[in-house]
Structures are given as structure tokens and as C-alpha cells.
Design an enzyme around this catalytic site. Structure first.
Site, PDB file in Angstrom:
ATOM      1  CG  ASP A 171      -0.287  -0.084   2.559  1.00  0.00           C
ATOM      2  OD1 ASP A 171       0.957  -0.191   2.628  1.00  0.00           O
ATOM      3  OD2 ASP A 171      -1.019  -0.066   3.579  1.00  0.00           O
ATOM      4  CD  GLU A 172       5.636   1.317   3.095  1.00  0.00           C
ATOM      5  OE1 GLU A 172       6.615   1.891   2.583  1.00  0.00           O
ATOM      6  OE2 GLU A 172       5.698   0.674   4.142  1.00  0.00           O
TER       7      GLU A 172
END
Ligand code: NAD
Ligand code: DAU
Length: 341
Positions: free
Chosen positions: A131-132
Site C-alpha cells: 500500500d506504500e
């Protein structure tokens, strides 16, 4: 493919299968899909440990000690498989700030090698991402990441993961590689390297060292048990639509100080028995995943939704498996101490 349109692989390659999430996935496949043979390709960096795969019967898994950047080796393995599930990476943000170079090589060049092999042999390819790649959200922002959120990575680690996602999209569109991508939030569970937040604090307490909290401790991470991640990856590999991205998350948003205090309380320590340390440069404030697409389209739902119970089991695992981590504890802490963390 079977007649329901489901992809039914018999042989899969799992890169990074001796690491934290990769090894949990290998155990999941071996335990739940008896007709599938797994070939693990892992370079056994500081983060890889063959012990993570102990107990897996020889006829279910072949271990190959090798590098995903080794084009010849990757080509040879890809010529005899139905699918590649690509976990191998340099995975730790703090390391990427101290020395970005291995991240460029493994995360970008390694992905390129695997995509070229998948392209040559028409092999199904699933790409494990984070998700980064979407950057961060403000603490008071009601929004969560979706598959439509623009990429805005912050760290050397997340920028190399974003680059690798872009390669996958390009190889799918331009060369027709049968690829899917998943972007997952923060995993916890057994076999996680003790450089990471939760196992670092648990093993600190077990060693009589005070836990270390970065910055103001209010950064939020969206925690998911690694077993829920494994089930999601399997469902995307076998039922996901080619060319699509799926976000994986279990509605587990918590700030770091609450997680740390929960660990302290469960381990019989007082809530303030920790040290505030130097913040991570560029530290992402908050991650939050909206996994509606995965849930609606593929019917996945997390099982390990009781975070307190998951933490208890994780604490118990590190307490019962001291030989797994004790040998690297001093060096891990020395590296952090040199960074003021
Ligand atoms: P990890 O650091 O625990 O394990 C990485 C594994 O990859 C190790 O076994 C290592 O030996 C292997 N490896 C590294 N470089 C290699 C190379 N050049 N060739 C072959 N093998 C190599 O990582 P992890 O936390 O298990 O993460 C696995 C994947 O999941 C990564 O792609 C990461 O970006 C992604 N991810 C992690 C999280 C998380 O919370 N940890 C969340 C979302 C996505
Ligand atoms: O969101 C998914 C990502 O989660 C994965 O892509 C990465 O591979 C994985 O390492 C993880 O990244 P984070 O940077 O969020 O995880 P880490 O465990 O390093 O840190 C979690 C939070 O805890 C973060 O806000 C930094 C903070 N922290 C970390 C350590 C090691 C501390 O406060 N103290 C610490 O000692």
C-alpha cells in the site's frame, strides 16, 4: 483453467519464499492445496531463513537457493512452471534510507527478469506489492486507498515497489503477460524479521531492552494477519481478472503508540516503559486500505479480525522460538543504535 474459468496451477514458483510473508504463503499452499507443488526461489539474504520452511515434505516443495536477478536461472525455472508468485524484495524502509542500492537491484531489476521469463513462457504472474506505493494520508482524512488512488511513494523502498508495479502494468499491456498485482497493508504474524516494528518491540521486551517508538508515535498502520494475506493472494492468483490490481486490507488501522502499549500490557510491562527515538526521515503518516473490490469481486474476507488475539499469538511465537531470532538480535539493535533509533 477449469470449466468455471478458474486458474488451477499444479506447479508454482514462489520467489522470496524463505522470507516472512513468502514462507507463510508457502505453508498456506502446502497445507490447503495438496495438488500444488511449490518451487521456492530465494537468495537467503539477511531476511531469508530456510528454517521458516521447516517441516514441509520434500515431495511438496523444491528449494532453489538463487537470485531473481540471475536471468539464466529464472529462465530455466520459468520454463517448467504454471505460475510465478513474486514476493522476493528488499522490504525494510529504514534499510532503504541507509542504503537504497540493493532495493533498486532486487525490487526493480529482479521484477524485470521475472517478467521477461513470464513473457517468454506464457506463465501466469502474480506480483506482491504494498500500500506504500500510494504515499500517505493525513490522520484526519476520512479517505482510504483504493485501486484508483494515484501513486505517490515516499521512501526509496516504496518508490522501487512502485516502479516494479509499473513494469508489471507495462508488460501486461505491451506484451500480454498474464499478470495481476496486489497491494497489501502491514502484515504481522510468525517469522517476521525482528527489524520490523512489532517483533522488534516483543523481542526487546523479552531481552530486557526498552521498546523504541519513532517520532510522536501517532503514525497509523493498517494491520492484517499474514494468513489473511496468503488467502487473498491465492484467491487473486486463481480467480482474479488478468491485468487487474486488488488492494488487500483488513480494516486494521491503529496508531503505533496504541500497538506498542498493547504489547507492553500483554507482556506485563507498564504503559510508559519505552523510549522515544529519532523519527524516520520522510515517515509516512497514515496508511488505510479500502478492500471492497477484492471482497465484492472475489468473495475474500479476513478471518483474523481480533488484533489482540493475533498479538497474543505473535508474542507467544517469539517467546517460544528464541533460537530463531536471538542470534541476530544484537546486530539488529546495533544497526538501529547507530541511526539513533
Ligand atoms: P522479507 O524481507 O521478510 O523477505 C524477503 C525475502 O526475499 C527473503 O527471504 C530474502 O532472502 C528474499 N530475497 C531478497 N532479495 C532477493 C533476491 N535478489 N533474489 C531472491 N530472493 C531475494 O519481506 P516480507 O516482509 O516477507 O515481504 C515480502 C513481499 O511482500 C515484498 O515484496 C514486500 O514488498 C511485500 N509486502 C510486505 C508487507 C509487510 O508488511 N511486510 C506488506 C505488503 C507487501
Ligand atoms: O504498509 C506495508 C509495508 O509495511 C510493507 O510494504 C513493508 O515491507 C513493511 O516493512 C511495512 O512497512 P512499515 O515501514 O510500515 O513497517 P515497520 O515495521 O518498519 O514500521 C511500522 C511503523 O512503526 C512505522 O510507522 C515506523 C514505526 N516504528 C518502526 C520501528 C522498527 C517505530 O516506531 N519503532 C521501531 O522500532
Amino acid at each position: 483453467m477449469n470449466d468455471t474459468g478458474e486458474f488451477k496451477p499444479k506447479r508454482i514458483i514462489v520467489t522470496g519464499g524463505a522470507g516472512f510473508i513468502g514462507s507463510n504463503f508457502v505453508h498456506y499452499v502446502v497445507d490447503n492445496h495438496p495438488d500444488v507443488h511449490v518451487t521456492v526461489l530465494d537468495a537467503l539474504t539477511y531476511a531469508g531463513n530456510k528454517e521458516n520452511l521447516a517441516g514441509i515434505p520434500e515431495d511438496r516443495m523444491t528449494f532453489v537457493h538463487g537470485d531473481i536477478c540471475d536471468a539464466e536461472l529464472v529462465d530455466k525455472l520459468a520454463s517448467d512452471t504454471d505460475a510465478i508468485v513474486h514476493y522476493a524484495a528488499e522490504s525494510h524502509n529504514d534499510n532503504s534510507i541507509a542504503n537504497p542500492e540493493p532495493f533498486l537491484r532486487t525490487n526493480v531489476e529482479g521484477t524485470y527478469r521475472l517478467l521477461e521469463a513470464a513473457r517468454k513462457y506464457g506463465v501466469r504472474y502474480h506480483h506482491i506489492s504494498t500500500d506504500e506505493v500510494y504515499g500517505d494520508l493525513a490522520l484526519d482524512d476520512p479517505a482510504r486507498f483504493t485501486e484508483e488512488t494515484p501513486y505517490r511513494p515516499s521512501s526509496p523502498y516504496s518508490s522501487t515497489k512502485a516502479a516494479s508495479d509499473m513494469l508489471v502494468r507495462a508488460w501486461h499491456r505491451t506484451f500480454g503477460v498474464k499478470a495481476t498485482i496486489s497491494n497489501c497493508s502491514n502484515n504481522y504474524g510468525p517469522y517476521q524479521h525482528i527489524e520490523k516494528f512489532i517483533p522488534r518491540q516483543i523481542t526487546n521486551i523479552l531481552c530486557g531492552i526498552r521498546p523504541k517508538l519513532y517520532g510522536d508515535g501517532l503514525n497509523v498502520r493498517d494491520w492484517i494477519h499474514t494468513d489473511d494475506h496468503s488467502r487473498a493472494v491465492w484467491v487473486i492468483l486463481t480467480k482474479g481478472r488478468i491485468g487487474e490490481t486488488y488492494l488487500i486490507g483488513a480494516d486494521g488501522e491503529k496508531n503505533n503508540i496504541d500497538v506498542l502499549r498493547s504489547i507492553l500490557e500483554r507482556m506485563g510491562k507498564s504503559a510508559d516503559d519505552f523510549d522515544w527515538v529519532r523519527d524516520r526521515p520522510g515517515h509516512d503518516r497514515r496508511y488505510a486500505i479500502d478492500s471492497t473490490k477484492l471482497r465484492r469481486e472475489l468473495g475474500w474476507t479476513p478471518i483474523h479480525t481480533d488484533f489482540a488475539a493475533g498479538l497474543d499469538a505473535t508474542i507467544e511465537w517469539y517467546a517460544n522460538n528464541r533460537t530463531w531470532w536471538e542470534g541476530v538480535k544484537a546486530a539488529t539493535e546495533a544497526k538501529y543504535a547507530a541511526q539513533g533509533q
